[in-house]
Scaffold this motif. Sequence first.
Motif, mmCIF file in Angstrom:
data_model
loop_
_atom_site.group_PDB
_atom_site.id
_atom_site.type_symbol
_atom_site.label_atom_id
_atom_site.label_comp_id
_atom_site.label_asym_id
_atom_site.label_seq_id
_atom_site.Cartn_x
_atom_site.Cartn_y
_atom_site.Cartn_z
ATOM 1 N N LEU A 139 0.839 -1.189 0.000
ATOM 2 C CA LEU A 139 0.000 0.000 0.000
ATOM 3 C C LEU A 139 0.879 1.246 0.000
ATOM 4 C CD1 LEU A 139 -2.873 -0.822 2.528
ATOM 5 C CD2 LEU A 139 -3.132 -0.267 0.103
ATOM 6 N N PRO A 140 0.491 2.263 -0.755
ATOM 7 C CA PRO A 140 1.328 3.466 -0.810
ATOM 8 C C PRO A 140 1.249 4.254 0.483
ATOM 9 C CG PRO A 140 -0.735 3.842 -1.970
ATOM 10 C CD PRO A 140 -0.713 2.381 -1.597
ATOM 11 N N GLY A 141 2.254 5.090 0.703
ATOM 12 C CA GLY A 141 2.245 5.975 1.849
ATOM 13 C C GLY A 141 1.261 7.118 1.640
ATOM 14 N N PRO A 142 1.152 7.995 2.637
ATOM 15 C CA PRO A 142 2.020 8.074 3.804
ATOM 16 C C PRO A 142 1.724 6.981 4.823
ATOM 17 C CG PRO A 142 0.260 9.667 4.016
ATOM 18 C CD PRO A 142 0.115 9.059 2.646
ATOM 19 N N TYR A 143 2.690 6.721 5.708
ATOM 20 C CA TYR A 143 2.551 5.706 6.748
ATOM 21 C C TYR A 143 2.469 6.365 8.131
ATOM 22 C CZ TYR A 143 4.012 2.961 2.766
ATOM 23 O OH TYR A 143 4.088 2.412 1.510
ATOM 24 N N THR A 144 1.908 7.556 8.140
ATOM 25 C CA THR A 144 1.809 8.352 9.353
ATOM 26 C C THR A 144 0.776 7.770 10.313
ATOM 27 O OG1 THR A 144 0.113 9.737 8.363
ATOM 28 C CG2 THR A 144 2.408 10.437 8.085
ATOM 29 N N LEU A 145 0.836 8.240 11.564
ATOM 30 C CA LEU A 145 -0.168 7.827 12.548
ATOM 31 C C LEU A 145 -1.571 8.165 12.082
ATOM 32 C CD1 LEU A 145 1.507 8.876 15.911
ATOM 33 C CD2 LEU A 145 0.888 6.551 15.246
ATOM 34 N N ASP A 146 -1.759 9.341 11.534
ATOM 35 C CA ASP A 146 -3.098 9.732 11.082
ATOM 36 C C ASP A 146 -3.597 8.811 9.979
ATOM 37 O OD1 ASP A 146 -3.456 11.828 12.861
ATOM 38 O OD2 ASP A 146 -2.604 13.330 11.507
ATOM 39 N N GLN A 147 -2.707 8.422 9.054
ATOM 40 C CA GLN A 147 -3.131 7.523 7.987
ATOM 41 C C GLN A 147 -3.471 6.139 8.541
ATOM 42 O OE1 GLN A 147 -3.648 8.111 4.437
ATOM 43 N NE2 GLN A 147 -4.759 6.251 5.045
ATOM 44 N N LEU A 148 -2.662 5.651 9.477
ATOM 45 C CA LEU A 148 -2.955 4.351 10.091
ATOM 46 C C LEU A 148 -4.271 4.402 10.854
ATOM 47 C CD1 LEU A 148 0.577 3.307 11.417
ATOM 48 C CD2 LEU A 148 -0.493 2.736 9.227
ATOM 49 N N ALA A 149 -4.555 5.527 11.498
ATOM 50 C CA ALA A 149 -5.829 5.685 12.193
ATOM 51 C C ALA A 149 -6.985 5.724 11.199
ATOM 52 C CB ALA A 149 -5.807 6.952 13.048
ATOM 53 N N ASP A 150 -6.798 6.395 10.064
ATOM 54 C CA ASP A 150 -7.839 6.400 9.029
ATOM 55 C C ASP A 150 -8.108 4.986 8.528
ATOM 56 O OD1 ASP A 150 -8.032 9.146 9.209
ATOM 57 O OD2 ASP A 150 -6.875 9.553 7.380
ATOM 58 N N ASP A 151 -7.046 4.205 8.345
ATOM 59 C CA ASP A 151 -7.220 2.815 7.893
ATOM 60 C C ASP A 151 -8.023 2.012 8.904
ATOM 61 O OD1 ASP A 151 -5.633 3.455 5.705
ATOM 62 O OD2 ASP A 151 -3.825 2.495 6.505
ATOM 63 N N LEU A 152 -7.681 2.153 10.186
ATOM 64 C CA LEU A 152 -8.404 1.424 11.223
ATOM 65 C C LEU A 152 -9.867 1.839 11.239
ATOM 66 C CD1 LEU A 152 -8.646 -0.406 13.682
ATOM 67 C CD2 LEU A 152 -7.600 1.405 15.066
ATOM 68 N N SER A 153 -10.152 3.105 11.094
ATOM 69 C CA SER A 153 -11.540 3.564 11.036
ATOM 70 C C SER A 153 -12.270 2.956 9.845
ATOM 71 C CB SER A 153 -11.591 5.097 10.951
ATOM 72 O OG SER A 153 -11.109 5.691 12.136
ATOM 73 N N CYS A 154 -11.589 2.849 8.709
ATOM 74 C CA CYS A 154 -12.208 2.233 7.527
ATOM 75 C C CYS A 154 -12.563 0.771 7.791
ATOM 76 C CB CYS A 154 -11.266 2.325 6.331
ATOM 77 S SG CYS A 154 -11.112 3.965 5.603
ATOM 78 N N VAL A 155 -11.660 0.050 8.449
ATOM 79 C CA VAL A 155 -11.912 -1.367 8.750
ATOM 80 C C VAL A 155 -13.139 -1.502 9.644
ATOM 81 C CG1 VAL A 155 -11.009 -3.366 10.010
ATOM 82 C CG2 VAL A 155 -9.531 -2.121 8.414
ATOM 83 N N VAL A 156 -13.193 -0.718 10.698
ATOM 84 C CA VAL A 156 -14.309 -0.795 11.639
ATOM 85 C C VAL A 156 -15.625 -0.450 10.951
ATOM 86 C CG1 VAL A 156 -15.307 0.299 13.679
ATOM 87 C CG2 VAL A 156 -12.909 -0.418 13.691
ATOM 88 N N GLU A 157 -15.616 0.607 10.167
ATOM 89 C CA GLU A 157 -16.851 1.044 9.511
ATOM 90 C C GLU A 157 -17.322 0.049 8.459
ATOM 91 O OE1 GLU A 157 -15.865 4.896 8.056
ATOM 92 O OE2 GLU A 157 -15.592 5.736 10.080
ATOM 93 N N ALA A 158 -16.390 -0.558 7.740
ATOM 94 C CA ALA A 158 -16.767 -1.484 6.668
ATOM 95 C C ALA A 158 -17.403 -2.762 7.200
ATOM 96 C CB ALA A 158 -15.537 -1.830 5.822
ATOM 97 N N LEU A 159 -16.995 -3.194 8.402
ATOM 98 C CA LEU A 159 -17.468 -4.480 8.914
ATOM 99 C C LEU A 159 -18.777 -4.380 9.698
ATOM 100 C CD1 LEU A 159 -14.147 -6.186 10.074
ATOM 101 C CD2 LEU A 159 -15.322 -6.342 7.873
ATOM 102 N N HIS A 160 -19.219 -3.177 10.006
ATOM 103 C CA HIS A 160 -20.489 -3.006 10.741
ATOM 104 C C HIS A 160 -20.523 -3.934 11.955
ATOM 105 C CE1 HIS A 160 -21.907 -0.574 7.385
ATOM 106 N NE2 HIS A 160 -21.593 -1.556 6.566
ATOM 107 N N LEU A 161 -19.594 -3.755 12.843
ATOM 108 C CA LEU A 161 -19.353 -4.695 13.933
ATOM 109 C C LEU A 161 -20.361 -4.619 15.066
ATOM 110 C CD1 LEU A 161 -15.492 -4.182 14.216
ATOM 111 C CD2 LEU A 161 -16.663 -6.162 13.234
ATOM 112 N N GLY A 162 -21.069 -3.508 15.205
ATOM 113 C CA GLY A 162 -21.795 -3.280 16.439
ATOM 114 C C GLY A 162 -20.797 -2.884 17.510
ATOM 115 N N PRO A 163 -21.116 -3.100 18.795
ATOM 116 C CA PRO A 163 -20.160 -2.731 19.845
ATOM 117 C C PRO A 163 -18.816 -3.429 19.646
ATOM 118 C CG PRO A 163 -22.304 -3.232 20.789
ATOM 119 C CD PRO A 163 -22.370 -3.644 19.346
#
Length: 286
Positions: free
Chosen positions: A67-91
């Motif tokens: 995956l292309p950069g940037p590899y910053t904390l903010d980008q890693l946090a955006d990725d984690l938010s995308c994972v959580v939102e895509a899976l519709h996990l509930g709590p």
Amino acid sequence: MMESTRAVRVAGGTVEVRSKGCTGPALVFVHYWGGSAATWDGVVGRLPAEQATVRYDQRGWGTSRELPGPYTLDQLADDLSCVVEALHLGPFVLVGHSMGGKVSQLVAARRPAELAGLVLVAPAPPQPPAAVTPEFREGLSHAYDSPESAEQALDHALTAVPLPDALRATAVRDNLAVHPEARREWPLRGIATDITDTVRAIDVPVTVLAGENDTVEPPHVLREHLLPHIPHARLRTVPGVGHLLPLEAPDALAAELRSLSARPPRQLTARSRAPEGQRLRDDRCC
């Protein structure tokens, strides 16, 4: 119960997300600088089969290293938010280790609607300690330059308990499966980024687990550089282990997560039982 995989779209491509189980709250694991989804194998294998778990390789590491950069904390946090939102996990509960702990603090501060709790495993604190000098960071950036340097880091910095040969070999493999820019971004910039103003927005229960003999993020560093900024957090110490708690103390970590998952979302900081011989010590409870 078998894990399934799903490609989740993030900026610049996709990450391969491994998930299983249906009983919540879902545990979303975020690995350390040098780790991968496999870092959590020993922990996930000790959880009930029905426990919902989610894990993936962060941008720049393992299956996500192209995956292309940037590899910053903010980008890693955006990725984690995308994972959580895509899976519709509930709590769900974020379980972040080291660098993954700092990423998880950023996401928790965004206050996702379904976030039920935060477990920080030997986390990088929001306030960088004075020891994180430019000279220290430059040296750290070369920890995974070669198999020999990775082994040196494992044996003399990251662990206090000898790892079985197979587990050690897997850890070295993960250390080296990295995009060169991601290997340098965390030690040169991410570890030194002050996020104290941001983490004050965290409003869910927070449990912090520290290795008694951790030389990377010692308990006293977390008391001084994390607890003042997340004052409702509880710090607990796992005796006899170092920085790589998911590899050195999977029983203790799994026991903590089992107990947290069994409680209502707003009671996730309640006491739990750890295996005999590896009792967790409460260092602070607010």
